[in-house]
Scaffold this active site. Sequence first.
Site, short mmCIF file in Angstrom:
data_model
loop_
_atom_site.label_atom_id
_atom_site.label_comp_id
_atom_site.label_asym_id
_atom_site.label_seq_id
_atom_site.Cartn_x
_atom_site.Cartn_y
_atom_site.Cartn_z
N LYS A 182 0.84 -1.20 0.00
CA LYS A 182 0.00 0.00 0.00
C LYS A 182 0.87 1.25 0.00
CE LYS A 182 -1.89 2.45 3.32
NZ LYS A 182 -1.74 3.80 2.73
N GLU A 256 10.70 0.61 9.83
CA GLU A 256 11.62 1.72 9.53
C GLU A 256 10.88 2.99 9.90
OE1 GLU A 256 14.66 1.47 8.48
OE2 GLU A 256 14.86 -0.40 7.37
N CYS A 290 13.56 10.69 6.58
CA CYS A 290 13.62 10.12 7.93
C CYS A 290 15.00 10.32 8.54
CB CYS A 290 13.28 8.64 7.88
SG CYS A 290 14.21 7.78 6.62
N GLU A 387 10.60 15.15 15.55
CA GLU A 387 10.84 15.14 14.11
C GLU A 387 9.94 16.18 13.45
OE1 GLU A 387 9.55 11.57 12.08
OE2 GLU A 387 11.41 11.56 10.94
P1 NAD Z 1 2.52 7.55 8.60
O1 NAD Z 1 2.98 6.61 9.66
O2 NAD Z 1 1.45 8.50 8.90
O3 NAD Z 1 2.05 6.74 7.32
C1 NAD Z 1 2.85 5.77 6.70
C2 NAD Z 1 1.97 4.77 6.01
O4 NAD Z 1 1.21 4.05 6.98
C3 NAD Z 1 0.94 5.39 5.06
O5 NAD Z 1 0.84 4.56 3.93
C4 NAD Z 1 -0.35 5.36 5.89
O6 NAD Z 1 -1.50 5.32 5.10
C5 NAD Z 1 -0.18 4.08 6.66
N1 NAD Z 1 -0.92 3.99 7.93
C6 NAD Z 1 -1.39 4.99 8.69
N2 NAD Z 1 -1.97 4.48 9.82
C7 NAD Z 1 -1.84 3.14 9.75
C8 NAD Z 1 -2.20 2.05 10.61
N3 NAD Z 1 -2.81 2.26 11.79
N4 NAD Z 1 -1.88 0.79 10.24
C9 NAD Z 1 -1.23 0.56 9.09
N5 NAD Z 1 -0.88 1.53 8.22
C10 NAD Z 1 -1.16 2.81 8.55
O7 NAD Z 1 3.86 8.28 8.14
P2 NAD Z 1 4.02 9.37 7.00
O8 NAD Z 1 3.59 10.67 7.58
O9 NAD Z 1 3.41 8.92 5.73
O10 NAD Z 1 5.60 9.34 6.75
C11 NAD Z 1 6.48 10.09 7.45
C12 NAD Z 1 7.19 9.24 8.49
O11 NAD Z 1 7.87 8.15 7.86
C13 NAD Z 1 8.25 10.02 9.19
O12 NAD Z 1 8.16 9.80 10.59
C14 NAD Z 1 9.55 9.43 8.66
O13 NAD Z 1 10.64 9.54 9.52
C15 NAD Z 1 9.18 8.02 8.40
N6 NAD Z 1 10.10 7.40 7.43
C16 NAD Z 1 11.02 6.50 7.87
C17 NAD Z 1 11.91 5.93 6.98
C18 NAD Z 1 12.94 4.94 7.45
O14 NAD Z 1 13.51 4.25 6.61
N7 NAD Z 1 13.19 4.82 8.74
C19 NAD Z 1 11.86 6.25 5.63
C20 NAD Z 1 10.91 7.17 5.21
C21 NAD Z 1 10.02 7.74 6.13
#
Ligand code: NAD
Length: 483
Positions: A182, A256, A290, A387
């Site tokens: 997804k 991650e 991230c 963050e």
């Molecule tokens: P998010 O956690 O809001 O969403 C990430 C994904 O999870 C989206 O596809 C969202 O639809 C889905 N999601 C939301 N709630 C969910 C649930 N309860 N169960 C399952 N899926 C769910 O994060 P975001 O705002 O899209 O992304 C930013 C974050 O991602 C930042 O904190 C960043 O640091 C992190 N990030 C980490 C890495 C890494 O490799 N460590 C890489 C990129 C981004």
Amino acid sequence: MSNVFEYAPAPESRAVVDIKPSYGLFINGEFTDGRGTSFKTVNPATEEVLAEVAEASDTDVDEAVKAARRAYTRVWSRMSGAERAKYLYRIARIIQERGRELAVLESIDNGKPIKESRDVDVPIVAAHFFYYAGWADKLKYAGYGETPLGVAGQVIPWNFPLLMLAWKIAPALACGNTVVLKPAETTPLTALLFAEICQQADLPPGVVNIVTGAGDTGRAIVSHPDVDKVAFTGSTEVGKAIARAVAGSDKKVTLELGGKAANIVFDDAPLDQAVEGIVNGIFFNQGHVCCAGSRLLVQESVADEVMARLKRRMATLRVGDPLDKNTDVGAINSAEQLAKIRELSEIGEAEGAERWSAPCELPANGYWFAPTVFTGVSQAHRIAREEIFGPVLSVLTFRTPSEAVEKANNTPFGLSAGVWTDKGSRILSMANRLRAGVVWANTFNKFDPTSPFGGYKESGYGREGGRHGLEGYLKPITTGGDR
Ligand code: NAD
């Protein structure tokens, strides 16, 4: 006649992409309408609605998991590694061939500058598929066994939509798993174009399934009883919820999550190069990274000099149209993310830090935030601890290497760090003492498929990339896998 040069924009053509008015789900090798509702995806640089995208319901997710299971049992897990590799190589080559289309679409849907999607994201995406194609018939030499897990449920964020897809799908397929992935709700389009690439590569139906939607769809994937592996990249908050949801099941999980990296500049560092590294560390991809170097730790003796050079450099950053080839900083991905960045920046000012933003003209429409730096930040400030995930840098100072290590490690996260110094011995000693999955020395934000990436503490667990990235997709040798 005036001697002043007018800026001449150099926009990349949109003609190479064909955005459809609406998109369905990609299940069992075909696009279907889905049984749920739909949502809009928007160009964050203009607020233009790009397309209507299906929101997968629980039933749709169940269908996708069933398709993945069938493909796993009947085709993919029975195929030799060498045969699987052929598909991965084919996908990698098609990504290269269609690179311009993918880059333009990524910039339109995400807001990132075309020079980044074209020169960073897409080439690394192709490299990832090439790299894991190479492993598919050599798993027995990797040391993690050769038995795939089954069906992988993968959920990714919006900051590197195609790159995160590649980090998830390439190792999963190389190891013999099938996937239901997804993409994030604000950036679904390149994942759907990738689905077309799977068709073009003649990938057997059901090996890759792409279901679009928001949190509920993600939840349905990770909690589905027939998903053997959950791979999640996103916020720490959602990562924790997922860890709780799968606790007690025998699903294998990799997470991650977020970061708050320290970029540490010592007084013997080549300062102009360090300033380039600071800029790259926090303004690359609008700071939606991230592992962004969002905390600058600068040695007190050179702090004034570094700040003067940094501000001079920041004033030259070109902020604007993501499709312009000269743009350095593009649009913030969504109105929600812009609101979060604004809120935390206002808190930074209220807490007493001093704010300076680059003097740039921002476009009238779309979501924009000028590159910003906060000085006079202390460890207690929220901008130093949380963050921000935007183009906002917090600056702290230190006197000794030990103080730098203590400040750098004083965070719940542990994803990455940067060290700028002339001394090799100091680089090694700092790298040993920093609690971060990746430590860059005299560079920042360098990615390569051969290098494992991942965090400590609240930045998650498991590694993606490199030989280590195979481990999360194979049955452990000691618990019933092969020897
Ligand atoms: P998010 O956690 O809001 O969403 C990430 C994904 O999870 C989206 O596809 C969202 O639809 C889905 N999601 C939301 N709630 C969910 C649930 N309860 N169960 C399952 N899926 C769910 O994060 P975001 O705002 O899209 O992304 C930013 C974050 O991602 C930042 O904190 C960043 O640091 C992190 N990030 C980490 C890495 C890494 O490799 N460590 C890489 C990129 C981004």
